[in-house]
Design an enzyme around this catalytic site. Structure first.
Site, PDB file in Angstrom:
ATOM      1  N   TYR A 130      -9.975   5.444   7.274  1.00  0.00           N
ATOM      2  CA  TYR A 130     -10.093   5.886   8.616  1.00  0.00           C
ATOM      3  C   TYR A 130     -10.948   7.142   8.570  1.00  0.00           C
ATOM      4  O   TYR A 130     -10.957   8.319   7.833  1.00  0.00           O
ATOM      5  CB  TYR A 130      -8.956   6.428   9.395  1.00  0.00           C
ATOM      6  CG  TYR A 130      -7.831   5.194   9.567  1.00  0.00           C
ATOM      7  CD1 TYR A 130      -7.718   4.640  10.736  1.00  0.00           C
ATOM      8  CD2 TYR A 130      -6.925   5.111   8.697  1.00  0.00           C
ATOM      9  CE1 TYR A 130      -6.957   3.520  10.776  1.00  0.00           C
ATOM     10  CE2 TYR A 130      -6.085   4.175   8.688  1.00  0.00           C
ATOM     11  CZ  TYR A 130      -5.807   3.360   9.796  1.00  0.00           C
ATOM     12  OH  TYR A 130      -4.895   2.531   9.981  1.00  0.00           O
ATOM     13  N   TYR A 154       3.276   6.654  10.135  1.00  0.00           N
ATOM     14  CA  TYR A 154       2.299   5.495   9.775  1.00  0.00           C
ATOM     15  C   TYR A 154       3.244   4.460   9.176  1.00  0.00           C
ATOM     16  O   TYR A 154       3.030   3.260   9.420  1.00  0.00           O
ATOM     17  CB  TYR A 154       1.126   6.117   8.659  1.00  0.00           C
ATOM     18  CG  TYR A 154       0.112   4.951   8.532  1.00  0.00           C
ATOM     19  CD1 TYR A 154      -0.891   4.670   9.329  1.00  0.00           C
ATOM     20  CD2 TYR A 154       0.368   4.042   7.476  1.00  0.00           C
ATOM     21  CE1 TYR A 154      -1.809   3.942   9.179  1.00  0.00           C
ATOM     22  CE2 TYR A 154      -0.687   3.172   7.147  1.00  0.00           C
ATOM     23  CZ  TYR A 154      -1.752   3.054   8.136  1.00  0.00           C
ATOM     24  OH  TYR A 154      -2.739   1.951   7.708  1.00  0.00           O
ATOM     25  N   LYS A 165       0.104  -0.028  15.041  1.00  0.00           N
ATOM     26  CA  LYS A 165       1.517  -0.020  15.335  1.00  0.00           C
ATOM     27  C   LYS A 165       1.807  -1.268  16.372  1.00  0.00           C
ATOM     28  O   LYS A 165       2.827  -1.563  16.759  1.00  0.00           O
ATOM     29  CB  LYS A 165       1.788   1.378  16.488  1.00  0.00           C
ATOM     30  CG  LYS A 165       1.878   2.282  15.599  1.00  0.00           C
ATOM     31  CD  LYS A 165       2.666   2.343  14.468  1.00  0.00           C
ATOM     32  CE  LYS A 165       2.591   3.563  13.443  1.00  0.00           C
ATOM     33  NZ  LYS A 165       3.504   3.148  12.301  1.00  0.00           N
ATOM     34  N   HIS A 169       0.955  -1.362   0.147  1.00  0.00           N
ATOM     35  CA  HIS A 169       0.024  -0.191   0.012  1.00  0.00           C
ATOM     36  C   HIS A 169       0.831   1.390   0.039  1.00  0.00           C
ATOM     37  O   HIS A 169       1.487   1.515   0.816  1.00  0.00           O
ATOM     38  CB  HIS A 169      -1.039   0.016   1.411  1.00  0.00           C
ATOM     39  CG  HIS A 169      -2.122  -0.886   0.996  1.00  0.00           C
ATOM     40  ND1 HIS A 169      -3.338  -0.541   1.811  1.00  0.00           N
ATOM     41  CD2 HIS A 169      -2.492  -1.874   0.099  1.00  0.00           C
ATOM     42  CE1 HIS A 169      -4.156  -1.595   1.458  1.00  0.00           C
ATOM     43  NE2 HIS A 169      -3.693  -2.290   0.435  1.00  0.00           N
ATOM     44  N   PRO A 176      -5.579   0.327  18.252  1.00  0.00           N
ATOM     45  CA  PRO A 176      -5.148   0.081  16.860  1.00  0.00           C
ATOM     46  C   PRO A 176      -5.115   1.192  15.796  1.00  0.00           C
ATOM     47  O   PRO A 176      -4.911   0.846  14.620  1.00  0.00           O
ATOM     48  CB  PRO A 176      -6.168  -1.075  16.516  1.00  0.00           C
ATOM     49  CG  PRO A 176      -7.381  -0.569  17.484  1.00  0.00           C
ATOM     50  CD  PRO A 176      -6.591  -0.025  18.696  1.00  0.00           C
TER      51      PRO A 176
END
Length: 389
Positions: free
Chosen positions: A200, A384, A296, A72, A292
């Site tokens: 998200y 990220y 991580k 990704h 979550p």
């Protein structure tokens, strides 16, 4: 039984550490209180940072990860009306890989006999002894018989509820904790994902996440009060809520299907320090928990394992005590940065019960700033994709 390192816990952290030590010629044994099938049945994370991927590559156990993992180059933040794409590849030159933790654990598990990694499953009543000194040992019961493992070091990779952290005296350790007033209700289904990257979402009705395990298996979440029950959420109600919270652009591509698994996971930020006491090193969830939201958990365990394997290998191969002595501070430096990112992203994307109009206005302003600021997007992307080890 005598060994150089006794590893408690045969989840991905324990198995990864065991393989890294065996690859360097360090003797170790892994104790696991559950069966192999139980370990593989745990539904967990699926976004891998470069540290986790690189360790699998280093071990030569990445064939299936390369074949089946989904690289990704970005992910999305949604504010109810639009998708704000964070292009992590363009901003950092790196990417993450979607590959289920269950599959990574399976790869490590399947290689244990070939690599000479001894794993003892169904080990009950695991107890750590004399961890403050140079001759710790572990006792456990299997098939009604008590056994003892003498080691130079013990690595606690046994999760939040395991015995390893409890072996550190209360006078030595300090706990930092934040419990969140909601949990994530998740659904796993054999349907194609609604987007080729994660979403998200911060919606007026609450948080939602669109994720996946493969091109044909999807994982979705919504936040719910901690008092909520899974039984109150039949599949159709959950799909309806996801379609609302993810927004019209994502909803148009949601494929519905029967759930393979549904559960509610509470969210917590937790750090235990120090991560080393005498001859005991703590790794992963035994020492810290992250919500979550930032993906991580597994990756932070992998960085702990990287530091622990380096320290233990240096000790046994070069009589180097420095890395052992520095293990806790080195690991905690990265842990706290990951905790900060996970906390801040959780705070940004969720509606807290105590929040009023001001807090909501701050979320709107922050998302608007992120949507137009390369600097803000770069900071998010760097965290990220994973900070350097």
């Amino acid at each position: 039984m005598k060994t150089q390192v006794c590893i408690i816990g045969a989840g991905p952290a324990g198995l990864l550490l065991g393989h890294l030590l065996r690859a360097e010629g360090v003797d170790c044994v892994v104790l696991e209180r559950k069966s192999p099938d139980y370990v593989l049945g745990r539904i967990r994370a699926g976004v891998l940072e470069q540290i986790t991927v690189s360790l699998m590559e280093r071990l030569g156990l990445d064939a299936r990860l390369k074949a089946e993992g989904l690289p990704h180059d970005g992910f999305n933040l949604a504010d109810g009306e639009r998708l704000i794409r964070i292009d992590i590849a363009e901003l950092t030159g790196k990417h993450v890989v979607v590959y289920g933790q269950t599959e990574l654990t399976r790869d490590l598990m399947d290689a244990r006999e070939e690599r000479g990694l001894q794993v003892i499953y169904d080990a009950d009543d695991v107890t750590l002894h004399d961890v403050a000194g140079d001759a710790p040992f572990v006792t456990y019961t299997k098939d009604g018989t008590e056994h003892r493992v003498d080691a130079r070091f013990i690595a606690g990779c046994d999760g939040f509820h395991g015995p390893s952290r409890k072996a550190v005296p209360a006078s030595v350790g300090q706990e930092y904790e934040r419990e969140y007033p909601f949990g994530w209700l998740g659904i796993l289904a054999d349907v194609p994902p609604c987007n080729h990257e994660l979403i998200y979402a911060n919606h007026e009705r609450g948080f939602a996440l669109a994720s996946m395990r493969s091109e044909t298996r999807s994982r979705y979440y919504i936040d719910v009060p901690l008092t909520e029950k899974v039984e109150n959420w039949p599949d159709e109600r959950l799909w309806d809520e996801l379609a609302i919270r993810l927004g019209p652009q994502a909803a148009a591509h949601i494929t519905r299907g029967p759930s393979l698994e549904k559960s509610i996971a509470p969210l917590r930020s937790y750090v235990f320090a120090p991560m080393r006491h005498g001859s005991l090193l703590l790794c992963g969830d035994a020492a810290h928990i992250v919500p979550p939201t930032g993906a991580k958990g597994l990756n932070l365990a992998a960085s702990d394992v990287f530091y622990a394997a380096r320290a233990l290998t240096g000790f046994f191969r070069a009589n180097d005590n420095d890395a052992i002595a520095a293990y806790s501070d080195t690991a905690l430096s990265r842990v706290w940065k990951a905790e900060r990112f996970s906390w801040s992203l959780t705070r940004l994307m969720h509606r807290f019960p105590q929040d009023g109009s001001f807090e909501r206005a701050m979320q709107v302003a922050e998302l608007d700033y992120i949507s137009t600021s390369r600097a803000a997007q770069t900071s998010i992307a760097e965290n990220y994709v994973g900070l350097p080890v």
